[in-house]
Scaffold this active site. Structure first.
Site, PDB file in Angstrom:
ATOM      1  N   ARG A  58       6.943   6.153   8.912  1.00 16.51           N
ATOM      2  CA  ARG A  58       6.050   6.580   7.818  1.00 16.51           C
ATOM      3  C   ARG A  58       5.010   7.596   8.277  1.00 16.51           C
ATOM      4  O   ARG A  58       4.620   8.476   7.525  1.00 16.51           O
ATOM      5  CB  ARG A  58       5.330   5.354   7.230  1.00 16.51           C
ATOM      6  CG  ARG A  58       6.095   4.694   6.134  1.00 16.51           C
ATOM      7  CD  ARG A  58       5.205   3.970   5.144  1.00 16.51           C
ATOM      8  NE  ARG A  58       4.235   3.054   5.685  1.00 16.51           N
ATOM      9  CZ  ARG A  58       4.485   1.798   6.047  1.00 16.51           C
ATOM     10  NH1 ARG A  58       5.700   1.314   5.953  1.00 16.51           N
ATOM     11  NH2 ARG A  58       3.524   1.016   6.493  1.00 16.51           N
ATOM     12  N   TYR A  62       3.894  11.115   6.491  1.00 17.19           N
ATOM     13  CA  TYR A  62       2.540  11.495   6.104  1.00 17.19           C
ATOM     14  C   TYR A  62       2.154  12.840   6.739  1.00 17.19           C
ATOM     15  O   TYR A  62       1.554  13.702   6.095  1.00 17.19           O
ATOM     16  CB  TYR A  62       1.524  10.414   6.527  1.00 17.19           C
ATOM     17  CG  TYR A  62       1.769   9.071   5.878  1.00 17.19           C
ATOM     18  CD1 TYR A  62       2.402   8.971   4.635  1.00 17.19           C
ATOM     19  CD2 TYR A  62       1.379   7.882   6.505  1.00 17.19           C
ATOM     20  CE1 TYR A  62       2.638   7.741   4.045  1.00 17.19           C
ATOM     21  CE2 TYR A  62       1.609   6.646   5.910  1.00 17.19           C
ATOM     22  CZ  TYR A  62       2.240   6.584   4.694  1.00 17.19           C
ATOM     23  OH  TYR A  62       2.480   5.362   4.115  1.00 17.19           O
ATOM     24  N   TYR A  84      -2.291   8.834  -6.711  1.00 13.43           N
ATOM     25  CA  TYR A  84      -2.666   7.892  -7.762  1.00 13.43           C
ATOM     26  C   TYR A  84      -3.840   7.036  -7.309  1.00 13.43           C
ATOM     27  O   TYR A  84      -4.107   6.898  -6.110  1.00 13.43           O
ATOM     28  CB  TYR A  84      -1.463   7.033  -8.200  1.00 13.43           C
ATOM     29  CG  TYR A  84      -1.082   5.935  -7.255  1.00 13.43           C
ATOM     30  CD1 TYR A  84      -0.159   6.148  -6.243  1.00 13.43           C
ATOM     31  CD2 TYR A  84      -1.655   4.671  -7.368  1.00 13.43           C
ATOM     32  CE1 TYR A  84       0.196   5.123  -5.373  1.00 13.43           C
ATOM     33  CE2 TYR A  84      -1.304   3.640  -6.509  1.00 13.43           C
ATOM     34  CZ  TYR A  84      -0.394   3.881  -5.516  1.00 13.43           C
ATOM     35  OH  TYR A  84      -0.058   2.871  -4.667  1.00 13.43           O
TER      36      TYR A  84
HETATM   37  C1  LIG Z   1      -1.118   3.151  -0.447  1.00 12.67           C
HETATM   38  S1  LIG Z   1      -2.175   2.071  -1.323  1.00 12.67           S
HETATM   39  C2  LIG Z   1      -2.754   3.172  -2.567  1.00 12.67           C
HETATM   40  C3  LIG Z   1      -4.021   2.719  -3.246  1.00 12.67           C
HETATM   41  C4  LIG Z   1      -4.545   3.730  -4.260  1.00 12.67           C
HETATM   42  N1  LIG Z   1      -4.967   4.936  -3.602  1.00 12.67           N
HETATM   43  C5  LIG Z   1      -5.695   3.168  -5.088  1.00 12.67           C
HETATM   44  O1  LIG Z   1      -6.768   3.747  -5.070  1.00 12.67           O
HETATM   45  O2  LIG Z   1      -5.502   2.167  -5.773  1.00 12.67           O
HETATM   46  C6  LIG Z   1      -1.029   1.049  -2.100  1.00 12.67           C
HETATM   47  C7  LIG Z   1      -1.590  -0.338  -2.370  1.00 12.67           C
HETATM   48  O3  LIG Z   1      -2.549  -0.251  -3.430  1.00 12.67           O
HETATM   49  C8  LIG Z   1      -2.448  -1.392  -4.266  1.00 12.67           C
HETATM   50  N2  LIG Z   1      -1.920  -0.942  -5.576  1.00 12.67           N
HETATM   51  C9  LIG Z   1      -1.311   0.201  -5.856  1.00 12.67           C
HETATM   52  N3  LIG Z   1      -0.929   0.238  -7.146  1.00 12.67           N
HETATM   53  C10 LIG Z   1      -1.330  -0.937  -7.683  1.00 12.67           C
HETATM   54  C11 LIG Z   1      -1.213  -1.518  -8.967  1.00 12.67           C
HETATM   55  N4  LIG Z   1      -0.612  -0.882  -9.962  1.00 12.67           N
HETATM   56  N5  LIG Z   1      -1.719  -2.743  -9.145  1.00 12.67           N
HETATM   57  C12 LIG Z   1      -2.329  -3.419  -8.147  1.00 12.67           C
HETATM   58  N6  LIG Z   1      -2.465  -2.923  -6.921  1.00 12.67           N
HETATM   59  C13 LIG Z   1      -1.963  -1.696  -6.681  1.00 12.67           C
HETATM   60  C14 LIG Z   1      -1.431  -2.327  -3.601  1.00 12.67           C
HETATM   61  O4  LIG Z   1      -2.114  -3.199  -2.715  1.00 12.67           O
HETATM   62  C15 LIG Z   1      -0.562  -1.330  -2.861  1.00 12.67           C
HETATM   63  O5  LIG Z   1       0.156  -1.944  -1.816  1.00 12.67           O
END
Ligand SMILES: C[S@@+](CC[C@H](N)C(=O)[O-])C[C@H]1O[C@@H](n2cnc3c(N)ncnc32)[C@H](O)[C@@H]1O
Length: 261
Positions: A58, A62, A84
């Protein structure tokens, strides 16, 4: 998180007006909107395939994403990289790209967005201020010595890839999750109730708020977007020596004020 209503006006204006928009957006509707709206759109989603190549993981994905952002910048374009949620929360690409761009003398900055944590607070009705909040990545919690405070809320991000040290898969398995639960079991009872949370990201999805016992986590279905929410397990204990110190200061200051009045 949800394009309808949660995209900030300033992010929208950058997407509409910058020369090129670069994005790794999982949600298909958001991706389609960006594709139709941006002057030029570069989709980074396929870069995740790189981690399946022998010798890559990964981190290489990145780095390649950052490389694309930087090469567009070097070609003289105004570049908007979109992510997102909040672009700076669990999103190392944005931080790396901004640091690299600044190192090369370009002006670069981040605009905040609404993160999964913001949605979680709203959907679960949890105030991080009421007991305090700890928030960390699941695998990081597993592989480092961490001191967890059971009187505060604990948010574990990315449980869906917990324990995947090779950084080659975007999934976990029951055995890795058993290791996670065993470590959490040092602080919490296995019957402690935790939440699996997934915010809906488009109108066709439903928000997932599943309350399960901690001990049942290894058998639970976890996705890449799942967040594990562990409510406090113990009451806050008052530190009377500090309360006494603060009261003594207040009394001393009042007495001093009366003397000089
Ligand atoms: C790479 S991080 C990205 C977080 C993103 N930048 C944010 O601000 O929410 C990915 C993690 O964010 C959380 N996440 C992302 N999408 C989500 C969702 N729809 N509902 C709940 N948690 C979410 C989960 O813990 C997931 O494993």
């Amino acid at each position: 998180m949800r394009m309808g209503g949660q995209l900030t006006p300033i992010a929208q204006s950058y997407i509409e007006n910058f020369d090129v928009v670069i994005a790794a957006i999982p949600n298909i509707f958001t991706r389609k909107w960006i594709m139709d709206t941006a002057k030029e759109y570069i989709c980074l989603n396929s870069y995740y395939e790189d981690m399946h190549i022998d010798g890559k993981n990964r981190r290489d994905t990145y780095r390649r994403m950052v490389g694309t952002i930087l090469s567009e910048l070097r070609s003289g374009k105004n570049v908007c990289a979109t992510f997102y949620g909040h672009p700076g929360i669990f999103a190392c690409i944005s931080h790396m790209a901004i640091a690299d761009a600044r190192d090369e003398g370009y002006e670069a900055h981040m605009e905040p967005g609404i993160s999964a944590l913001d949605c979680l607070v709203a959907d679960l009705g949890i105030d991080p201020g009421s007991h305090g909040m700890q928030s960390m990545e699941s695998t990081q919690f597993m592989i480092y010595e961490r001191t967890i405070d059971p009187t505060a809320l604990l948010i574990l991000w990315q449980p869906g890839i917990a324990g995947e040290l090779a950084l080659k898969k975007l999934e976990t398995n029951e055995e890795y999750l058993e290791v996670l639960v065993k470590k959490l079991g040092l602080t919490y009872s296995l019957s402690h109730e935790v939440y699996l949370y997934e915010a809906a990201t488009d109108p066709l999805e439903e928000t997932r708020i599943d309350k399960i016992k901690l001990g049942d986590l290894p058998k639970a279905s976890l996705k890449q977007i799942t967040t594990l929410v562990i409510p406090p397990a113990k009451e806050l204990v008052r530190d009377q020596s500090i309360v006494d110190q603060l009261n003594a200061i207040t009394v001393r200051r009042q007495q001093f004020a009366q003397k000089v009045a």
